[in-house]
Design a protein around this motif. Structure first.
Motif, PDB file in Angstrom:
ATOM      1  N   ALA A  78      -0.044  -3.517 -12.332  1.00 56.56           N
ATOM      2  CA  ALA A  78      -0.766  -3.720 -13.589  1.00 56.56           C
ATOM      3  C   ALA A  78      -1.883  -4.741 -13.417  1.00 56.56           C
ATOM      4  N   ALA A  79      -1.628  -5.787 -12.644  1.00 62.01           N
ATOM      5  CA  ALA A  79      -2.638  -6.822 -12.427  1.00 62.01           C
ATOM      6  C   ALA A  79      -3.854  -6.262 -11.694  1.00 62.01           C
ATOM      7  N   ILE A  80      -3.617  -5.461 -10.649  1.00 64.86           N
ATOM      8  CA  ILE A  80      -4.728  -4.846  -9.916  1.00 64.86           C
ATOM      9  C   ILE A  80      -5.537  -3.940 -10.841  1.00 64.86           C
ATOM     10  N   THR A  81      -4.847  -3.187 -11.682  1.00 63.40           N
ATOM     11  CA  THR A  81      -5.529  -2.285 -12.609  1.00 63.40           C
ATOM     12  C   THR A  81      -6.404  -3.051 -13.589  1.00 63.40           C
ATOM     13  N   VAL A  82      -5.849  -4.102 -14.183  1.00 64.32           N
ATOM     14  CA  VAL A  82      -6.609  -4.908 -15.144  1.00 64.32           C
ATOM     15  C   VAL A  82      -7.824  -5.530 -14.472  1.00 64.32           C
ATOM     16  N   PHE A  83      -7.642  -6.089 -13.274  1.00 67.86           N
ATOM     17  CA  PHE A  83      -8.741  -6.729 -12.560  1.00 67.86           C
ATOM     18  C   PHE A  83      -9.851  -5.729 -12.249  1.00 67.86           C
ATOM     19  N   THR A  84      -9.473  -4.537 -11.805  1.00 65.87           N
ATOM     20  CA  THR A  84     -10.464  -3.526 -11.425  1.00 65.87           C
ATOM     21  C   THR A  84     -11.226  -2.998 -12.637  1.00 65.87           C
ATOM     22  N   VAL A  85     -10.501  -2.664 -13.704  1.00 67.66           N
ATOM     23  CA  VAL A  85     -11.143  -2.152 -14.919  1.00 67.66           C
ATOM     24  C   VAL A  85     -12.055  -3.216 -15.529  1.00 67.66           C
ATOM     25  N   ALA A  86     -11.590  -4.464 -15.531  1.00 66.58           N
ATOM     26  CA  ALA A  86     -12.410  -5.554 -16.074  1.00 66.58           C
ATOM     27  C   ALA A  86     -13.675  -5.754 -15.246  1.00 66.58           C
ATOM     28  N   SER A  87     -13.576  -5.598 -13.925  1.00 60.74           N
ATOM     29  CA  SER A  87     -14.760  -5.711 -13.068  1.00 60.74           C
ATOM     30  C   SER A  87     -15.794  -4.656 -13.427  1.00 60.74           C
ATOM     31  N   LEU A  88     -15.327  -3.433 -13.656  1.00 61.73           N
ATOM     32  CA  LEU A  88     -16.237  -2.357 -14.059  1.00 61.73           C
ATOM     33  C   LEU A  88     -16.885  -2.676 -15.405  1.00 61.73           C
ATOM     34  N   ALA A  89     -16.097  -3.222 -16.337  1.00 61.67           N
ATOM     35  CA  ALA A  89     -16.638  -3.582 -17.652  1.00 61.67           C
ATOM     36  C   ALA A  89     -17.666  -4.711 -17.534  1.00 61.67           C
ATOM     37  N   CYS A  90     -17.437  -5.659 -16.614  1.00 61.24           N
ATOM     38  CA  CYS A  90     -18.404  -6.750 -16.403  1.00 61.24           C
ATOM     39  C   CYS A  90     -19.760  -6.190 -15.960  1.00 61.24           C
ATOM     40  N   ALA A  91     -19.709  -5.196 -15.086  1.00 64.90           N
ATOM     41  CA  ALA A  91     -20.952  -4.637 -14.551  1.00 64.90           C
ATOM     42  C   ALA A  91     -21.808  -3.990 -15.626  1.00 64.90           C
ATOM     43  N   PHE A  92     -21.176  -3.472 -16.679  1.00 69.40           N
ATOM     44  CA  PHE A  92     -21.918  -2.770 -17.728  1.00 69.40           C
ATOM     45  C   PHE A  92     -21.992  -3.572 -19.027  1.00 69.40           C
ATOM     46  N   ALA A  93     -21.711  -4.873 -18.963  1.00 68.68           N
ATOM     47  CA  ALA A  93     -21.771  -5.709 -20.167  1.00 68.68           C
ATOM     48  C   ALA A  93     -23.200  -5.768 -20.697  1.00 68.68           C
ATOM     49  N   PRO A  94     -23.422  -5.466 -21.990  1.00 66.49           N
ATOM     50  CA  PRO A  94     -24.780  -5.423 -22.533  1.00 66.49           C
ATOM     51  C   PRO A  94     -25.322  -6.785 -22.940  1.00 66.49           C
ATOM     52  N   ASN A  95     -24.431  -7.767 -23.118  1.00 62.67           N
ATOM     53  CA  ASN A  95     -24.890  -9.093 -23.544  1.00 62.67           C
ATOM     54  C   ASN A  95     -23.924 -10.155 -23.022  1.00 62.67           C
ATOM     55  N   LEU A  96     -24.291 -11.419 -23.252  1.00 63.61           N
ATOM     56  CA  LEU A  96     -23.501 -12.528 -22.703  1.00 63.61           C
ATOM     57  C   LEU A  96     -22.095 -12.577 -23.293  1.00 63.61           C
ATOM     58  N   GLY A  97     -21.967 -12.328 -24.586  1.00 64.45           N
ATOM     59  CA  GLY A  97     -20.655 -12.388 -25.223  1.00 64.45           C
ATOM     60  C   GLY A  97     -19.676 -11.400 -24.622  1.00 64.45           C
ATOM     61  N   VAL A  98     -20.137 -10.168 -24.409  1.00 60.88           N
ATOM     62  CA  VAL A  98     -19.271  -9.144 -23.806  1.00 60.88           C
ATOM     63  C   VAL A  98     -18.949  -9.514 -22.364  1.00 60.88           C
ATOM     64  N   LEU A  99     -19.922 -10.049 -21.640  1.00 60.97           N
ATOM     65  CA  LEU A  99     -19.690 -10.431 -20.248  1.00 60.97           C
ATOM     66  C   LEU A  99     -18.634 -11.525 -20.147  1.00 60.97           C
ATOM     67  N   VAL A 100     -18.710 -12.531 -21.008  1.00 58.54           N
ATOM     68  CA  VAL A 100     -17.707 -13.604 -21.002  1.00 58.54           C
ATOM     69  C   VAL A 100     -16.330 -13.039 -21.340  1.00 58.54           C
ATOM     70  N   GLY A 101     -16.270 -12.127 -22.331  1.00 55.48           N
ATOM     71  CA  GLY A 101     -14.994 -11.526 -22.700  1.00 55.48           C
ATOM     72  C   GLY A 101     -14.377 -10.716 -21.571  1.00 55.48           C
ATOM     73  N   THR A 102     -15.186  -9.932 -20.873  1.00 54.58           N
ATOM     74  CA  THR A 102     -14.659  -9.141 -19.761  1.00 54.58           C
ATOM     75  C   THR A 102     -14.278 -10.025 -18.580  1.00 54.58           C
ATOM     76  N   ARG A 103     -14.948 -11.165 -18.425  1.00 56.60           N
ATOM     77  CA  ARG A 103     -14.560 -12.111 -17.367  1.00 56.60           C
ATOM     78  C   ARG A 103     -13.196 -12.735 -17.681  1.00 56.60           C
ATOM     79  N   VAL A 104     -12.920 -12.978 -18.954  1.00 54.70           N
ATOM     80  CA  VAL A 104     -11.593 -13.479 -19.338  1.00 54.70           C
ATOM     81  C   VAL A 104     -10.531 -12.441 -18.970  1.00 54.70           C
ATOM     82  N   LEU A 105     -10.816 -11.175 -19.251  1.00 53.06           N
ATOM     83  CA  LEU A 105      -9.881 -10.104 -18.900  1.00 53.06           C
ATOM     84  C   LEU A 105      -9.703 -10.010 -17.388  1.00 53.06           C
ATOM     85  N   GLN A 106     -10.789 -10.169 -16.659  1.00 54.47           N
ATOM     86  CA  GLN A 106     -10.728 -10.152 -15.202  1.00 54.47           C
ATOM     87  C   GLN A 106      -9.880 -11.312 -14.682  1.00 54.47           C
ATOM     88  N   GLY A 107     -10.043 -12.485 -15.281  1.00 54.08           N
ATOM     89  CA  GLY A 107      -9.236 -13.636 -14.895  1.00 54.08           C
ATOM     90  C   GLY A 107      -7.759 -13.431 -15.177  1.00 54.08           C
TER      91      GLY A 107
END
Length: 477
Positions: A78-107
């Motif tokens: 589950a941890a690998i899945t969350v980290f990988t999906v969050a990384s993909l979401a970081c790459a397509f973040a449209p603004n700073l707020g979304v990027l910070v949120g996806t980085r929290v998920l990645q962490g």
């Protein structure tokens, strides 16, 4: 000797550790590009780094309880899945707020990924093979922060910053497939009740502490906000420590610190980790801001730290078995202190070969030191306390890695306040970090000569003697 399955599992965890550590530092190089694309200032993008490190430090304590409740295989996948999906979401973040949120998920994914994986490796490894198993796991964590400046510089210069996160996707898919084959279900059941007060105290305290360090390290910070945050962190952690020592089922078992070898690894090893994580941050800044080097050139020179890491790695197990942990930790921490302070002497006219030699020697010292601390941590820990010790070890070292950059920034700001010359400000920062690394040296001097010998490959008679000595040393302390 470790069998092929054990080696494969250790290398799998090493790969996950590499991804986690790389993502904690590589973003720093691309901050200007990210700020420009997201139409914000570089200081605001600092939240992208801080959010990731804070989440790692805050959620690691939960890894032990989750493993006991759901089993290591489920949590790890589950941890690998969350980290990988969050990384993909970081790459397509449209603004700073979304990027910070996806980085929290990645962490959040990273906080569960490496501690649980390391626990799987430790639980399935005989004590005589601990040194080799830990060596497999540790070196990627040492290499990632060194590779990050060069890799980040190349990506920021010749490609898009989005690739910083997209690189994790194929790596995560491979890690998931390999983990499904290698990681067994393992025991799980009904753990003790979740320590909710411990979660509140520890998580809020660690988050406040990390945020306070971030505020202090940034320019133009509000002093009132810094003081309030620091006081809140101190109060939460003090209350948390009192609670953890009194409750019967603590989130983090501080009683594991009663083993001298583990205490040295958790406390002195964390100080060493802070210095180790600070150097790949300070050196590229010195080379680019003061010496005027390009991001690619500065990253390439920092790679000599990697050369020192790799050059000494094949000999680490031999050195531990030949000389023991105490002498090796004394030499390694002292060597790291000297090579770190020596960076204060670098100038724009210093020959590159001299800089390369000093940084390579620093890489040797950091590799031997952190490998020694990671091995001795669990060498004398009882199997039934391994999960608790692993959670405390992971939390302390991850927090130190995150705070190391903040400590370097604070030292740099202090140096700038003392002198108008930029190079002198960096010199002050390097000297401060070198002095900080002398504290682990003092701790290593206080270790019992036989500490950690249970994890060394020694003769049968010597093993009986050293284990008896360790037992006597515990009683005396």
């Amino acid at each position: 000797m470790m069998d092929s399955r054990q080696r494969g599992t250790a290398l799998l965890v090493a790969g996950c550790f590499f991804m986690e550590m790389l993502d904690g530092t590589i973003v720093s190089t691309a901050v200007p590009r990210i700020a420009r694309d997201l139409h914000t200032g570089p200081a605001s993008v600092g939240l992208v780094v801080t959010a990731y490190l804070v989440t790692l430090a805050v959620l690691i304590p939960l890894s032990g309880w989750l493993t006991a409740r759901f089993g290591p295989r489920r949590v790890f996948l589950a941890a690998i899945t969350v980290f990988t999906v969050a990384s993909l979401a970081c790459a397509f973040a449209p603004n700073l707020g979304v990027l910070v949120g996806t980085r929290v998920l990645q962490g959040a994914g990273g906080a569960m990924m490496v501690p649980v994986g390391r626990l799987v490796v430790l639980a399935g490894t005989a004590r005589r093979d601990l040194t080799r198993a830990v060596a497999y796991i540790v070196w990627p964590g040492l290499v990632a922060p060194v590779l990050a400046p060069l890799l980040g510089g190349l990506i920021a210069t010749y490609a898009s910053w989005h690739w910083i996160f997209l690189l994790n996707v194929p790596l995560g898919v491979v890690a998931f497939l390999v983990a499904r084959r290698l990681i067994e279900a393992g025991p799980h059941g009904t753990p003790p009740p979740l320590d909710v007060p411990g979660i509140v105290f520890v998580c809020s305290g660690l988050a406040a502490l990390t945020w306070a360090a971030h505020l202090v390290s940034g320019a133009g910070s509000d002093p009132v906000a810094v003081v309030v945050t620091a006081l809140a962190a101190t109060a939460a952690l003090a209350a948390g420590g009192r609670h953890l020592l009194r409750t019967s089922h603590p989130l983090i078992n501080l009683r594991t610190l009663d083993v001298p070898s583990f205490r040295a690894s958790a406390l002195d090893g964390s100080l060493c980790m802070a210095v180790v994580s600070a150097l790949p941050f300070l050196l590229p800044l010195l080379f680019q801001e003061v010496f005027g080097w390009s991001a690619v050139k500065s990253g390439a020179v920092v790679l000599f730290v990697f050369a020192g890491n790799i050059g000494i790695k094949p000999a680490t197990t031999y050195l531990i078995n030949r000389f023991g942990f105490r002498p090796l930790l004394i030499v390694a921490t002292l060597g790291l202190a000297v090579t770190t302070a020596a960076c204060a002497l670098f100038t724009a006219t210093t020959p590159v070969v001299v800089i390369a030699v000093v940084t390579a020697l620093g890489g040797v010292a950091r590799s031997v030191g952190l490998s020694g601390y990671a091995t001795i941590a669990f060498s004398e820990t009882a199997p039934e306390r391994l999960r608790d010790a692993n959670a405390l070890f992971a939390t302390s070292h991850q927090l130190a890695a995150g705070l190391g950059v903040a400590v370097a920034s604070i030292a740099l700001r202090g140096g700038a306040a003392l002198t108008d010359a930029p190079r002198s400000a960096y010199a002050v920062a390097f000297v401060v970090l070198g002095a900080l690394c002398l504290l682990p040296t003092l701790g290593a001097l206080r270790l019992h000569p036989a500490a950690g010998d249970a994890a060394r490959s020694v003769g049968a008679g010597q093993t009986r003697v050293t284990r008896s000595a360790v037992s006597d040393s515990r009683k005396s302390e």
